[in-house]
Design a protein around this motif. Structure first.
Motif, PDB file in Angstrom:
ATOM      1  N   ALA A 366      37.972  31.661  36.034  1.00 48.24           N
ATOM      2  CA  ALA A 366      38.712  30.400  35.904  1.00 48.24           C
ATOM      3  C   ALA A 366      40.114  30.525  36.504  1.00 48.24           C
ATOM      4  CB  ALA A 366      38.802  30.007  34.431  1.00 48.24           C
ATOM      5  N   VAL A 367      40.758  31.657  36.274  1.00 55.83           N
ATOM      6  CA  VAL A 367      42.083  31.894  36.854  1.00 55.83           C
ATOM      7  C   VAL A 367      42.014  31.836  38.373  1.00 55.83           C
ATOM      8  CG1 VAL A 367      43.829  33.690  37.238  1.00 55.83           C
ATOM      9  CG2 VAL A 367      43.032  33.193  34.923  1.00 55.83           C
ATOM     10  N   ARG A 368      40.994  32.456  38.928  1.00 53.01           N
ATOM     11  CA  ARG A 368      40.851  32.471  40.389  1.00 53.01           C
ATOM     12  C   ARG A 368      40.718  31.043  40.944  1.00 53.01           C
ATOM     13  NH1 ARG A 368      39.182  36.738  43.474  1.00 53.01           N
ATOM     14  NH2 ARG A 368      38.459  37.811  41.596  1.00 53.01           N
ATOM     15  N   LEU A 369      39.939  30.225  40.279  1.00 45.92           N
ATOM     16  CA  LEU A 369      39.769  28.840  40.748  1.00 45.92           C
ATOM     17  C   LEU A 369      41.083  28.071  40.690  1.00 45.92           C
ATOM     18  CD1 LEU A 369      36.325  27.969  39.110  1.00 45.92           C
ATOM     19  CD2 LEU A 369      36.790  28.297  41.549  1.00 45.92           C
ATOM     20  N   GLU A 370      41.858  28.281  39.625  1.00 46.10           N
ATOM     21  CA  GLU A 370      43.145  27.603  39.523  1.00 46.10           C
ATOM     22  C   GLU A 370      44.141  28.145  40.548  1.00 46.10           C
ATOM     23  OE1 GLU A 370      44.140  24.868  37.725  1.00 46.10           O
ATOM     24  OE2 GLU A 370      41.968  24.738  37.447  1.00 46.10           O
ATOM     25  N   GLN A 371      44.078  29.437  40.824  1.00 45.93           N
ATOM     26  CA  GLN A 371      44.959  30.007  41.852  1.00 45.93           C
ATOM     27  C   GLN A 371      44.658  29.396  43.218  1.00 45.93           C
ATOM     28  OE1 GLN A 371      43.959  34.125  41.089  1.00 45.93           O
ATOM     29  NE2 GLN A 371      45.954  34.547  40.161  1.00 45.93           N
ATOM     30  N   ILE A 372      43.378  29.212  43.510  1.00 45.08           N
ATOM     31  CA  ILE A 372      43.009  28.575  44.781  1.00 45.08           C
ATOM     32  C   ILE A 372      43.543  27.148  44.825  1.00 45.08           C
ATOM     33  CG2 ILE A 372      41.051  27.722  46.129  1.00 45.08           C
ATOM     34  CD1 ILE A 372      39.475  30.178  45.149  1.00 45.08           C
ATOM     35  N   ARG A 373      43.376  26.426  43.714  1.00 47.44           N
ATOM     36  CA  ARG A 373      43.848  25.039  43.666  1.00 47.44           C
ATOM     37  C   ARG A 373      45.355  24.944  43.865  1.00 47.44           C
ATOM     38  NH1 ARG A 373      45.998  21.532  40.051  1.00 47.44           N
ATOM     39  NH2 ARG A 373      46.057  23.095  38.387  1.00 47.44           N
ATOM     40  N   LEU A 374      46.076  25.921  43.338  1.00 50.18           N
ATOM     41  CA  LEU A 374      47.538  25.888  43.394  1.00 50.18           C
ATOM     42  C   LEU A 374      48.114  26.585  44.622  1.00 50.18           C
ATOM     43  CD1 LEU A 374      48.164  26.674  39.615  1.00 50.18           C
ATOM     44  CD2 LEU A 374      48.633  24.489  40.771  1.00 50.18           C
ATOM     45  N   GLY A 375      47.237  27.135  45.457  1.00 51.21           N
ATOM     46  CA  GLY A 375      47.719  27.805  46.660  1.00 51.21           C
ATOM     47  C   GLY A 375      48.327  29.171  46.398  1.00 51.21           C
ATOM     48  N   LEU A 376      47.928  29.824  45.277  1.00 46.16           N
ATOM     49  CA  LEU A 376      48.407  31.161  44.945  1.00 46.16           C
ATOM     50  C   LEU A 376      47.387  32.207  45.380  1.00 46.16           C
ATOM     51  CD1 LEU A 376      49.568  30.363  41.288  1.00 46.16           C
ATOM     52  CD2 LEU A 376      51.022  30.541  43.324  1.00 46.16           C
ATOM     53  N   PRO A 377      47.800  33.472  45.537  1.00 45.75           N
ATOM     54  CA  PRO A 377      46.821  34.525  45.858  1.00 45.75           C
ATOM     55  C   PRO A 377      45.721  34.563  44.798  1.00 45.75           C
ATOM     56  CG  PRO A 377      49.046  35.353  46.171  1.00 45.75           C
ATOM     57  CD  PRO A 377      49.183  34.011  45.520  1.00 45.75           C
ATOM     58  N   ALA A 378      44.486  34.351  45.208  1.00 45.94           N
ATOM     59  CA  ALA A 378      43.373  34.198  44.264  1.00 45.94           C
ATOM     60  C   ALA A 378      42.811  35.567  43.887  1.00 45.94           C
ATOM     61  CB  ALA A 378      42.296  33.310  44.868  1.00 45.94           C
ATOM     62  N   ASP A 379      43.599  36.304  43.089  1.00 48.15           N
ATOM     63  CA  ASP A 379      43.192  37.652  42.723  1.00 48.15           C
ATOM     64  C   ASP A 379      42.693  37.767  41.283  1.00 48.15           C
ATOM     65  OD1 ASP A 379      45.546  37.380  41.300  1.00 48.15           O
ATOM     66  OD2 ASP A 379      46.691  38.805  42.513  1.00 48.15           O
ATOM     67  N   GLY A 380      42.644  36.643  40.536  1.00 46.95           N
ATOM     68  CA  GLY A 380      42.112  36.666  39.174  1.00 46.95           C
ATOM     69  C   GLY A 380      43.041  37.256  38.142  1.00 46.95           C
TER      70      GLY A 380
END
Length: 390
Positions: A366-380
């Motif tokens: 879930a963290v990874r999906l939100e990171q992608i949505r927010l334009g952050l490094p999607a590292d979980g």
């Protein structure tokens, strides 16, 4: 027996016949139902008598609901668990029982360091095997409606082992029903037990050869691929497609190399190795590991990512690898902050597996999906910055 959904089992427990109850209800009636199942499976009077004397252990329930160890980060947990005692005694046991470890690898394809790492982490090579009555522990957890599907299938195998004399009725082990020097469940002892010392019986509590061979048989039965690696520490570049990382996204090693991933010391990766996933347990600024298909077998032993990474890393240490580089991970979330994050993720429609303050796989996804949505490094890896953005 077909398993009832937990909520339904709890609701109908008092009304259903004992044999049909998955969990809950009157304990004596529930035990009688288990006894019918055991008798039908061929368990004789010795095993059935042990079951009649089994009792609920409130200490077991307390331990089941207080597994705070898995709220620790990988660096914290591994730093505590991979200690000099285990490294020294692990190396010593590999030398002392070299012939047995060699036989285990010939017959099952599992290297000695992998077996020895579990031996170390579970009981310090047999020194601490647990002081819970195993039968009481299993009937307690099987009757309890939180996770009966994990424990009820172990009760009849334990009764079978008691009935045949392979284990005493008062055998002790861990609070969750594991027995012996590598903490095996009764069903594994019953079906995977190997007489390593040739004395005509399987003794996973006192015989090192039996422990080594039985543990190897269990690991192989879960799908271990002989001759292949399980984990490799690597160095990652400052920028790469972080959304491609994760245990499940296994890619050719050449792809990771193409994105700039190298060995720990900066050399080129061995592209002849099997496909691997890139695990970043504390984000893209923390330690990094390529994990191969054999690493997935560790999750058959324990579903905690922190534990399995630690066990796999200890095995590499016993195989000659240096201590991993912790690097400089971003600050993470713990305690109430992690629970708040999970609540916010659930509000956004994500399944995080419960508000428990533990960074499990569902929360990481879930963290990874939100990171992608927010334009952050999607590292979980959840950080205070992510929490404030949510």
């Amino acid at each position: 027996m077909k398993r009832l959904p937990l909520a339904l089992a709890a609701t109908l427990a008092a009304a259903l016949p004992a044999l049909a109850q998955e969990c809950g209800g009157d304990f004596a009636a529930w035990k009688a139902g288990i006894g019918e199942e055991a008798r039908a499976a061929g368990v004789g009077e010795r095993g059935l008598a042990a079951l009649r004397g089994a009792q609920v252990d409130q200490r077991v329930l307390a331990r089941d609901r207080a597994q705070g160890v898995f709220t620790q980060t990988f660096i914290e947990f591994s730093g505590r668990m991979i200690n000099q005692y285990r490294l020294t005694h692990g190396a010593g046991n590999l030398k002392k029982h070299a012939d047995v470890f060699a036989r285990a690898e010939r017959e099952f394809g599992v290297p000695g360091p992998v077996i020895s790492a579990f031996w170390a982490l579970e009981t310090d090579f047999g020194a601490v095997q647990g002081d819970f009555n195993t039968l009481n522990a299993l009937v307690t957890l099987a009757h309890d409606c939180r996770r009966p599907h994990l424990f009820r299938p172990q009760v009849v195998p334990l009764l079978t082992l008691i009935d045949t004399g392979a284990l005493p009725a008062d055998v002790e082990g861990a609070w969750a029903g594991e027995i012996g020097q590598t903490q095996m469940l009764p069903s594994d002892i019953l079906t995977k037990g190997v007489d390593g010392d040739g004395d005509g019986k399987v003794d996973v509590r006192r015989s090192a050869p039996d422990v080594i061979m039985t543990t190897a048989a269990k690991i192989r039965s879960r799908g271990w691929r002989p001759g292949e690696p399980w984990m490799e520490e690597v160095r990652v570049p400052g920028e790469m497609p972080w959304e491609e990382t994760g245990r499940l996204n296994k890619l050719p090693v050449s792809q990771w190399a193409g994105w700039g991933v190298t060995t720990r010391d900066g050399r080129a990766l061995d592209t002849s190795r099997p496909e691997a996933g890139l695990m970043l347990p504390m984000g893209h600024k923390g330690p990094a590991f390529l994990v191969y298909p054999n690493f997935d077998i560790y999750l058959e032993w324990n579903q905690s990512i922190v534990y399995t990474l630690t066990a796999a890393n200890l095995a590499t240490r016993l195989d000659g690898a240096p201590k991993f580089d912790p690097r400089s991970p971003d600050e993470g979330l713990t305690g109430d902050a992690m629970k708040l994050l999970q609540q916010k993720l659930e509000t956004r429609g994500h399944d995080v597996g419960g508000i428990d303050g533990i960074l499990g796989q569902k929360t990481r996804d879930a963290v990874r999906l939100e990171q992608i949505r927010l334009g952050l490094p999607a590292d979980g890896w959840p950080t205070p910055a992510l929490l404030s953005n949510l």
